[in-house]
Design a protein around this motif. Structure first.
Motif, PDB file in Angstrom:
ATOM      1  N   GLN A 198      -0.868  -5.668 -10.941  1.00 17.79           N
ATOM      2  CA  GLN A 198      -1.764  -4.709 -11.595  1.00 17.79           C
ATOM      3  C   GLN A 198      -3.016  -5.353 -12.185  1.00 17.79           C
ATOM      4  O   GLN A 198      -4.053  -4.698 -12.310  1.00 17.79           O
ATOM      5  N   ASN A 199      -2.945  -6.629 -12.534  1.00 15.65           N
ATOM      6  CA  ASN A 199      -4.106  -7.293 -13.127  1.00 15.65           C
ATOM      7  C   ASN A 199      -4.830  -8.217 -12.157  1.00 15.65           C
ATOM      8  O   ASN A 199      -5.697  -8.983 -12.557  1.00 15.65           O
ATOM      9  N   THR A 200      -4.442  -8.154 -10.870  1.00 12.47           N
ATOM     10  CA  THR A 200      -5.131  -8.954  -9.857  1.00 12.47           C
ATOM     11  C   THR A 200      -6.215  -8.117  -9.188  1.00 12.47           C
ATOM     12  O   THR A 200      -6.248  -6.891  -9.331  1.00 12.47           O
ATOM     13  N   HIS A 201      -7.078  -8.758  -8.447  1.00  9.64           N
ATOM     14  CA  HIS A 201      -8.201  -8.073  -7.804  1.00  9.64           C
ATOM     15  C   HIS A 201      -8.062  -8.124  -6.289  1.00  9.64           C
ATOM     16  O   HIS A 201      -7.272  -8.881  -5.746  1.00  9.64           O
ATOM     17  N   GLY A 202      -8.845  -7.304  -5.628  1.00 14.26           N
ATOM     18  CA  GLY A 202      -8.826  -7.288  -4.179  1.00 14.26           C
ATOM     19  C   GLY A 202      -7.740  -6.384  -3.624  1.00 14.26           C
ATOM     20  O   GLY A 202      -7.177  -5.526  -4.323  1.00 14.26           O
ATOM     21  N   ASN A 203      -7.439  -6.563  -2.349  1.00 17.32           N
ATOM     22  CA  ASN A 203      -6.411  -5.766  -1.680  1.00 17.32           C
ATOM     23  C   ASN A 203      -5.029  -6.148  -2.210  1.00 17.32           C
ATOM     24  O   ASN A 203      -4.623  -7.305  -2.146  1.00 17.32           O
ATOM     25  N   LYS A 204      -4.305  -5.165  -2.743  1.00 18.13           N
ATOM     26  CA  LYS A 204      -2.990  -5.436  -3.337  1.00 18.13           C
ATOM     27  C   LYS A 204      -1.945  -4.582  -2.625  1.00 18.13           C
ATOM     28  O   LYS A 204      -2.154  -3.380  -2.427  1.00 18.13           O
ATOM     29  N   TYR A 205      -0.839  -5.201  -2.269  1.00 14.65           N
ATOM     30  CA  TYR A 205       0.187  -4.420  -1.580  1.00 14.65           C
ATOM     31  C   TYR A 205       1.590  -4.930  -1.898  1.00 14.65           C
ATOM     32  O   TYR A 205       1.806  -6.085  -2.262  1.00 14.65           O
ATOM     33  N   ILE A 206       2.526  -4.002  -1.757  1.00 11.79           N
ATOM     34  CA  ILE A 206       3.959  -4.304  -1.819  1.00 11.79           C
ATOM     35  C   ILE A 206       4.558  -3.788  -0.519  1.00 11.79           C
ATOM     36  O   ILE A 206       4.289  -2.658  -0.111  1.00 11.79           O
ATOM     37  N   GLU A 207       5.342  -4.620   0.125  1.00 10.15           N
ATOM     38  CA  GLU A 207       5.983  -4.219   1.381  1.00 10.15           C
ATOM     39  C   GLU A 207       7.495  -4.189   1.190  1.00 10.15           C
ATOM     40  O   GLU A 207       8.091  -5.176   0.763  1.00 10.15           O
ATOM     41  N   ILE A 208       8.109  -3.043   1.510  1.00  9.05           N
ATOM     42  CA  ILE A 208       9.551  -2.866   1.342  1.00  9.05           C
ATOM     43  C   ILE A 208      10.174  -2.639   2.710  1.00  9.05           C
ATOM     44  O   ILE A 208       9.813  -1.689   3.421  1.00  9.05           O
ATOM     45  N   ASN A 209      11.093  -3.508   3.090  1.00  3.64           N
ATOM     46  CA  ASN A 209      11.768  -3.407   4.386  1.00  3.64           C
ATOM     47  C   ASN A 209      13.263  -3.204   4.167  1.00  3.64           C
ATOM     48  O   ASN A 209      13.896  -3.959   3.422  1.00  3.64           O
ATOM     49  N   LEU A 210      13.829  -2.190   4.822  1.00  2.32           N
ATOM     50  CA  LEU A 210      15.264  -1.922   4.764  1.00  2.32           C
ATOM     51  C   LEU A 210      15.810  -1.872   6.187  1.00  2.32           C
ATOM     52  O   LEU A 210      15.290  -1.126   7.027  1.00  2.32           O
ATOM     53  N   HIS A 211      16.850  -2.652   6.456  1.00  2.00           N
ATOM     54  CA  HIS A 211      17.481  -2.606   7.775  1.00  2.00           C
ATOM     55  C   HIS A 211      18.942  -3.024   7.658  1.00  2.00           C
ATOM     56  O   HIS A 211      19.415  -3.364   6.570  1.00  2.00           O
ATOM     57  N   GLU A 212      19.651  -3.012   8.776  1.00  2.00           N
ATOM     58  CA  GLU A 212      21.072  -3.347   8.754  1.00  2.00           C
ATOM     59  C   GLU A 212      21.498  -3.942  10.092  1.00  2.00           C
ATOM     60  O   GLU A 212      20.784  -3.830  11.107  1.00  2.00           O
ATOM     61  N   ASP A 213      22.651  -4.589  10.080  1.00  2.19           N
ATOM     62  CA  ASP A 213      23.313  -4.982  11.318  1.00  2.19           C
ATOM     63  C   ASP A 213      24.776  -4.579  11.209  1.00  2.19           C
ATOM     64  O   ASP A 213      25.135  -3.765  10.355  1.00  2.19           O
ATOM     65  N   ILE A 214      25.632  -5.124  12.032  1.00  2.00           N
ATOM     66  CA  ILE A 214      27.037  -4.709  12.051  1.00  2.00           C
ATOM     67  C   ILE A 214      27.738  -5.010  10.726  1.00  2.00           C
ATOM     68  O   ILE A 214      28.574  -4.243  10.261  1.00  2.00           O
ATOM     69  N   LYS A 215      27.370  -6.112  10.100  1.00  7.12           N
ATOM     70  CA  LYS A 215      28.100  -6.567   8.912  1.00  7.12           C
ATOM     71  C   LYS A 215      27.427  -6.244   7.587  1.00  7.12           C
ATOM     72  O   LYS A 215      28.098  -6.053   6.580  1.00  7.12           O
ATOM     73  N   ASN A 216      26.094  -6.226   7.561  1.00  7.86           N
ATOM     74  CA  ASN A 216      25.383  -6.161   6.283  1.00  7.86           C
ATOM     75  C   ASN A 216      24.231  -5.175   6.289  1.00  7.86           C
ATOM     76  O   ASN A 216      23.693  -4.822   7.347  1.00  7.86           O
ATOM     77  N   TYR A 217      23.868  -4.758   5.065  1.00  8.88           N
ATOM     78  CA  TYR A 217      22.590  -4.103   4.819  1.00  8.88           C
ATOM     79  C   TYR A 217      21.639  -5.158   4.260  1.00  8.88           C
ATOM     80  O   TYR A 217      22.058  -6.045   3.511  1.00  8.88           O
ATOM     81  N   TYR A 218      20.358  -5.050   4.594  1.00  6.52           N
ATOM     82  CA  TYR A 218      19.370  -6.030   4.140  1.00  6.52           C
ATOM     83  C   TYR A 218      18.168  -5.315   3.514  1.00  6.52           C
ATOM     84  O   TYR A 218      17.790  -4.227   3.944  1.00  6.52           O
ATOM     85  N   PHE A 219      17.596  -5.956   2.523  1.00  8.36           N
ATOM     86  CA  PHE A 219      16.319  -5.473   1.984  1.00  8.36           C
ATOM     87  C   PHE A 219      15.406  -6.670   1.748  1.00  8.36           C
ATOM     88  O   PHE A 219      15.852  -7.755   1.390  1.00  8.36           O
ATOM     89  N   THR A 220      14.133  -6.452   2.006  1.00  6.11           N
ATOM     90  CA  THR A 220      13.108  -7.470   1.757  1.00  6.11           C
ATOM     91  C   THR A 220      11.963  -6.798   1.024  1.00  6.11           C
ATOM     92  O   THR A 220      11.482  -5.743   1.455  1.00  6.11           O
TER      93      THR A 220
END
Length: 284
Positions: A198-220
């Motif tokens: 919030q206090n930085t300048h320029g282009n600011k972004y947050i990227e949220i990735n949700l996926h899964e495989d046979i064994k686990n759920y993942y988030f990044t």
């Protein structure tokens, strides 16, 4: 906030009273022993009475502290549920507003087509489509509360000039972490990202990735903020550690890690190409 403060004061008072009670009883026993050690050596009825009282006091203190801990968890859960309900209400209002506006948008498009203003029609449809996508893209999981959380965080970021990029490739429909705790995990990480951006300048972004495989759920969860210095990156999951000066308690990420570990999951953080990246996994 005031309710939490009052609750914490009550908990502290109960703990102090219980500890004081045990300390007084031990002090009486020590005083009695120094005055007349034979009371304890002979193991008579008086000795048994002293020991019984102390044991009961210890048991009472243990039960009280255990109950306080449970009440603390319930209080925390209730706070998050209240917040989630508020977010659900806001999401519902947004969806109702979209439905209400749908006919109006169709009438405008129809009017522009009749006037053969095709370029204006395209621009109008593009704008409406983008507005709808902002809500539709967070409705891809099977959990309404989690969808509401994502919507709330997207709007919170927009107010601070932060773009939120969502890549949801899993419905997270069989996740074994309770909804309120999973919302707490993701919410803590996103809140930290918003805080540093919030206090930085320029282009600011947050990227949220949700996926899964046979064994686990993942988030990044990534952000392009100033990054975490190498000398503290190993400390950020420690209870009480904070980079927010007096504005933070240093418990958010510690709680996040604790919740994930309790359900067999894990989380780590790294800095790569100017992005701070939190990666977590939860077994199915």
């Amino acid at each position: 906030m005031k309710r939490n403060l009052a609750f914490n004061k009550t908990i502290l008072s109960v703990i102090i009273l219980n500890v004081a009670q045990v300390a007084i009883l031990i002090g009486i026993m020590v005083f009695q022993y120094l005055r007349d050690a034979s009371v304890f050596i002979t193991f008579n009825s008086e000795t048994i009475s002293y020991i019984t009282i102390v044991l009961i006091s210890f048991l009472n203190t243990f039960i009280n502290i255990k109950d306080i801990h449970r009440l603390g968890q319930i209080n925390s859960k209730n706070d998050i549920l209240v917040q989630t309900l508020s977010q659900l209400e806001e999401l519902n209002k947004t969806l109702r507003a979209q439905r209400h506006d749908f006919m109006n948008h169709l009438q405008v498009v129809y009017g522009l087509i009749e006037l053969e203003e095709f370029n204006d029609t395209k621009d109008y449809i593009d704008k409406v489509y983008n507005d709808i996508q902002k809500v539709s893209r967070v409705m891809r999981t099977s959990n309404p509360a989690f969808n509401a959380l994502l919507q709330a965080k997207v709007l919170a970021g927009e107010k601070r000039g932060i773009e939120t990029r969502l890549n949801i490739n899993s419905r997270f429909d069989k996740i074994k972490i309770p909804t309120w705790e999973f919302c707490r995990v993701i919410g803590n990480i996103i809140d930290n990202a918003i805080y540093v951006l919030q206090n930085t300048h320029g282009n600011k972004y947050i990227e949220i990735n949700l996926h899964e495989d046979i064994k686990n759920y993942y988030f990044t969860i990534k952000d392009n903020g100033p990054g975490i210095p190498r000398d503290i990156i190993d400390k950020i999951f420690e209870a009480g550690f904070t980079t927010k000066d007096t504005k933070g308690e240093g418990m958010g990420l510690a709680i996040t890690k604790e919740i994930l570990l309790n359900y067999g999951g894990s989380i780590n953080v790294r800095v790569d190409n100017g992005e701070t990246i939190f990666e977590g996994q939860i077994p199915k």
